[in-house]
Design a protein around this motif. Structure first.
Motif, PDB file in Angstrom:
ATOM      1  N   GLY A 293       0.625 -48.255 -16.520  1.00 55.02           N
ATOM      2  CA  GLY A 293       1.932 -48.883 -16.516  1.00 55.02           C
ATOM      3  C   GLY A 293       3.030 -47.882 -16.798  1.00 55.02           C
ATOM      4  N   LEU A 294       4.196 -48.422 -17.116  1.00 61.23           N
ATOM      5  CA  LEU A 294       5.380 -47.613 -17.403  1.00 61.23           C
ATOM      6  C   LEU A 294       5.615 -47.607 -18.910  1.00 61.23           C
ATOM      7  CD1 LEU A 294       7.983 -46.113 -16.540  1.00 61.23           C
ATOM      8  CD2 LEU A 294       9.066 -48.370 -16.314  1.00 61.23           C
ATOM      9  N   VAL A 295       5.800 -46.429 -19.478  1.00 58.50           N
ATOM     10  CA  VAL A 295       6.016 -46.305 -20.917  1.00 58.50           C
ATOM     11  C   VAL A 295       7.026 -45.194 -21.167  1.00 58.50           C
ATOM     12  CG1 VAL A 295       4.094 -44.685 -21.209  1.00 58.50           C
ATOM     13  CG2 VAL A 295       4.825 -46.107 -23.136  1.00 58.50           C
ATOM     14  N   GLN A 296       7.764 -45.314 -22.245  1.00 60.42           N
ATOM     15  CA  GLN A 296       8.718 -44.264 -22.596  1.00 60.42           C
ATOM     16  C   GLN A 296       7.990 -43.093 -23.259  1.00 60.42           C
ATOM     17  OE1 GLN A 296      11.741 -46.151 -25.036  1.00 60.42           O
ATOM     18  NE2 GLN A 296      13.063 -46.420 -23.238  1.00 60.42           N
ATOM     19  N   ALA A 297       8.601 -41.939 -23.159  1.00 61.08           N
ATOM     20  CA  ALA A 297       8.052 -40.757 -23.824  1.00 61.08           C
ATOM     21  C   ALA A 297       7.863 -41.032 -25.307  1.00 61.08           C
ATOM     22  CB  ALA A 297       8.973 -39.565 -23.607  1.00 61.08           C
ATOM     23  N   GLY A 298       6.731 -40.590 -25.817  1.00 59.78           N
ATOM     24  CA  GLY A 298       6.386 -40.842 -27.212  1.00 59.78           C
ATOM     25  C   GLY A 298       5.557 -42.095 -27.412  1.00 59.78           C
TER      26      GLY A 298
ATOM     27  N   SER B 153       2.521 -45.084 -26.211  1.00 59.38           N
ATOM     28  CA  SER B 153       1.064 -45.078 -26.082  1.00 59.38           C
ATOM     29  C   SER B 153       0.608 -46.056 -25.014  1.00 59.38           C
ATOM     30  CB  SER B 153       0.406 -45.465 -27.409  1.00 59.38           C
ATOM     31  OG  SER B 153       0.730 -44.557 -28.443  1.00 59.38           O
ATOM     32  N   LEU B 154      -0.528 -45.753 -24.448  1.00 58.40           N
ATOM     33  CA  LEU B 154      -1.221 -46.661 -23.531  1.00 58.40           C
ATOM     34  C   LEU B 154      -2.712 -46.492 -23.755  1.00 58.40           C
ATOM     35  CD1 LEU B 154       0.540 -46.237 -20.041  1.00 58.40           C
ATOM     36  CD2 LEU B 154       0.524 -48.295 -21.452  1.00 58.40           C
ATOM     37  N   ARG B 155      -3.462 -47.552 -23.475  1.00 62.65           N
ATOM     38  CA  ARG B 155      -4.916 -47.452 -23.491  1.00 62.65           C
ATOM     39  C   ARG B 155      -5.446 -47.860 -22.122  1.00 62.65           C
ATOM     40  NH1 ARG B 155      -9.783 -50.275 -26.970  1.00 62.65           N
ATOM     41  NH2 ARG B 155      -9.288 -52.090 -25.663  1.00 62.65           N
ATOM     42  N   LEU B 156      -6.104 -46.929 -21.480  1.00 60.42           N
ATOM     43  CA  LEU B 156      -6.741 -47.205 -20.209  1.00 60.42           C
ATOM     44  C   LEU B 156      -8.172 -47.668 -20.452  1.00 60.42           C
ATOM     45  CD1 LEU B 156      -5.586 -44.141 -18.082  1.00 60.42           C
ATOM     46  CD2 LEU B 156      -4.397 -46.295 -18.512  1.00 60.42           C
ATOM     47  N   SER B 157      -8.621 -48.580 -19.596  1.00 61.61           N
ATOM     48  CA  SER B 157     -10.001 -49.040 -19.630  1.00 61.61           C
ATOM     49  C   SER B 157     -10.629 -48.812 -18.267  1.00 61.61           C
ATOM     50  CB  SER B 157     -10.072 -50.527 -19.979  1.00 61.61           C
ATOM     51  OG  SER B 157      -9.521 -50.780 -21.251  1.00 61.61           O
ATOM     52  N   CYS B 158     -11.915 -48.604 -18.274  1.00 63.92           N
ATOM     53  CA  CYS B 158     -12.667 -48.455 -17.033  1.00 63.92           C
ATOM     54  C   CYS B 158     -13.944 -49.265 -17.188  1.00 63.92           C
ATOM     55  CB  CYS B 158     -12.966 -46.995 -16.761  1.00 63.92           C
ATOM     56  SG  CYS B 158     -14.046 -46.707 -15.340  1.00 63.92           S
ATOM     57  N   ALA B 159     -14.021 -50.365 -16.443  1.00 65.76           N
ATOM     58  CA  ALA B 159     -15.182 -51.241 -16.505  1.00 65.76           C
ATOM     59  C   ALA B 159     -16.173 -50.867 -15.418  1.00 65.76           C
ATOM     60  CB  ALA B 159     -14.739 -52.686 -16.345  1.00 65.76           C
TER      61      ALA B 159
ATOM     62  N   ALA C 175      -9.134 -31.675 -22.035  1.00 60.91           N
ATOM     63  CA  ALA C 175      -8.274 -30.620 -21.522  1.00 60.91           C
ATOM     64  C   ALA C 175      -7.327 -30.196 -22.639  1.00 60.91           C
ATOM     65  CB  ALA C 175      -7.487 -31.122 -20.321  1.00 60.91           C
ATOM     66  N   ASP C 176      -6.960 -28.938 -22.644  1.00 58.27           N
ATOM     67  CA  ASP C 176      -6.064 -28.436 -23.687  1.00 58.27           C
ATOM     68  C   ASP C 176      -4.743 -29.205 -23.710  1.00 58.27           C
ATOM     69  OD1 ASP C 176      -7.008 -24.916 -23.368  1.00 58.27           O
ATOM     70  OD2 ASP C 176      -7.914 -26.568 -24.494  1.00 58.27           O
ATOM     71  N   SER C 177      -4.299 -29.637 -22.552  1.00 63.31           N
ATOM     72  CA  SER C 177      -2.999 -30.295 -22.446  1.00 63.31           C
ATOM     73  C   SER C 177      -2.947 -31.655 -23.132  1.00 63.31           C
ATOM     74  CB  SER C 177      -2.602 -30.442 -20.980  1.00 63.31           C
ATOM     75  OG  SER C 177      -3.566 -31.207 -20.282  1.00 63.31           O
ATOM     76  N   VAL C 178      -4.119 -32.251 -23.391  1.00 63.63           N
ATOM     77  CA  VAL C 178      -4.143 -33.590 -23.998  1.00 63.63           C
ATOM     78  C   VAL C 178      -4.820 -33.603 -25.357  1.00 63.63           C
ATOM     79  CG1 VAL C 178      -4.167 -34.605 -21.692  1.00 63.63           C
ATOM     80  CG2 VAL C 178      -6.313 -34.388 -22.980  1.00 63.63           C
ATOM     81  N   LYS C 179      -5.390 -32.483 -25.755  1.00 71.27           N
ATOM     82  CA  LYS C 179      -6.122 -32.418 -27.018  1.00 71.27           C
ATOM     83  C   LYS C 179      -5.212 -32.786 -28.179  1.00 71.27           C
ATOM     84  CE  LYS C 179      -9.147 -29.274 -26.695  1.00 71.27           C
ATOM     85  NZ  LYS C 179      -9.825 -27.959 -26.623  1.00 71.27           N
ATOM     86  N   GLY C 180      -5.689 -33.675 -29.033  1.00 75.90           N
ATOM     87  CA  GLY C 180      -4.891 -34.125 -30.171  1.00 75.90           C
ATOM     88  C   GLY C 180      -4.021 -35.324 -29.865  1.00 75.90           C
ATOM     89  N   ARG C 181      -3.853 -35.658 -28.582  1.00 73.79           N
ATOM     90  CA  ARG C 181      -3.031 -36.813 -28.199  1.00 73.79           C
ATOM     91  C   ARG C 181      -3.859 -37.922 -27.556  1.00 73.79           C
ATOM     92  NH1 ARG C 181       0.693 -36.328 -24.306  1.00 73.79           N
ATOM     93  NH2 ARG C 181      -0.409 -34.665 -23.190  1.00 73.79           N
ATOM     94  N   PHE C 182      -4.888 -37.545 -26.815  1.00 70.01           N
ATOM     95  CA  PHE C 182      -5.722 -38.512 -26.103  1.00 70.01           C
ATOM     96  C   PHE C 182      -7.094 -38.595 -26.763  1.00 70.01           C
ATOM     97  CE2 PHE C 182      -3.722 -38.139 -21.566  1.00 70.01           C
ATOM     98  CZ  PHE C 182      -2.471 -38.341 -22.108  1.00 70.01           C
ATOM     99  N   THR C 183      -7.693 -39.777 -26.700  1.00 71.65           N
ATOM    100  CA  THR C 183      -9.044 -39.978 -27.227  1.00 71.65           C
ATOM    101  C   THR C 183      -9.872 -40.762 -26.223  1.00 71.65           C
ATOM    102  OG1 THR C 183      -8.210 -40.013 -29.507  1.00 71.65           O
ATOM    103  CG2 THR C 183     -10.428 -40.884 -29.111  1.00 71.65           C
TER     104      THR C 183
ATOM    105  N   GLN D  10      -7.510 -43.638 -24.858  1.00 75.18           N
ATOM    106  CA  GLN D  10      -6.339 -43.929 -25.674  1.00 75.18           C
ATOM    107  C   GLN D  10      -5.379 -42.756 -25.557  1.00 75.18           C
ATOM    108  OE1 GLN D  10      -5.509 -46.709 -27.596  1.00 75.18           O
ATOM    109  NE2 GLN D  10      -3.536 -45.665 -27.802  1.00 75.18           N
ATOM    110  N   MET D  11      -4.170 -43.038 -25.122  1.00 79.03           N
ATOM    111  CA  MET D  11      -3.185 -41.995 -24.883  1.00 79.03           C
ATOM    112  C   MET D  11      -1.994 -42.207 -25.809  1.00 79.03           C
ATOM    113  SD  MET D  11      -3.352 -41.755 -20.730  1.00 79.03           S
ATOM    114  CE  MET D  11      -2.567 -43.344 -20.488  1.00 79.03           C
ATOM    115  N   ASN D  12      -1.769 -41.274 -26.710  1.00 81.61           N
ATOM    116  CA  ASN D  12      -0.651 -41.341 -27.645  1.00 81.61           C
ATOM    117  C   ASN D  12       0.323 -40.200 -27.379  1.00 81.61           C
ATOM    118  OD1 ASN D  12      -1.950 -43.516 -28.939  1.00 81.61           O
ATOM    119  ND2 ASN D  12      -3.034 -42.138 -30.328  1.00 81.61           N
ATOM    120  N   SER D  13       1.507 -40.324 -27.937  1.00 82.44           N
ATOM    121  CA  SER D  13       2.537 -39.283 -27.791  1.00 82.44           C
ATOM    122  C   SER D  13       2.690 -38.867 -26.333  1.00 82.44           C
ATOM    123  CB  SER D  13       2.178 -38.070 -28.652  1.00 82.44           C
ATOM    124  OG  SER D  13       2.052 -38.426 -30.013  1.00 82.44           O
TER     125      SER D  13
END
Length: 122
Positions: free
Chosen positions: A10-15, A17-23, A61-69, A82-85
């Protein structure tokens, strides 16, 4: 073969969070390592995160380390991202993929979902 369906984009502002799921459906989900990749407009598909079959090991990936889980629930046949920040540079179509082992290489995965759009506004 396993069928994969992503959701949660979806659409989110900078900063934000979103959580993607894959079934997953089809063959035994726990037999597959899972990965998340993304592709921004005009760019090649790139690795985001991967998780082993049991979920014991994760890779980023280094670009998401510490922000994504990345995580998985084998009882629900689902993998999550889980995508934060979030940053505008995270804008892309996000794909989940299943393969025999956790890898950062897209060619190591032989099952792919259709993708879900993530847009981060500044």
């Amino acid at each position: 073969q396993v069928k994969l369906v992503e959701s949660g984009g979806g659409l989110v502002q900078a900063g934000g969070s979103l959580r993607l799921s894959c079934a997953a459906s089809g063959r035994t989900f726990s037999a597959y390592a899972m990965g998340w990749f993304r592709q921004a407009a005009g760019k090649e598909r790139e690795f985001v995160a991967a998780i082993t079959r049991t979920g014991i090991r994760t890779y980023y990936a280094d670009s998401v380390k510490g922000r994504f889980t990345i995580s998985r629930d084998n009882a629900k046949n689902t993998v999550y991202l889980q995508m934060n920040s979030l940053e505008p540079e995270d804008t892309a179509v996000y794909y989940c993929a299943a393969g025999p082992y956790a890898s950062s290489s897209a060619s190591d995965y032989n099952n792919w979902g259709q993708g879900t759009q993530v847009t981060v506004s500044s």
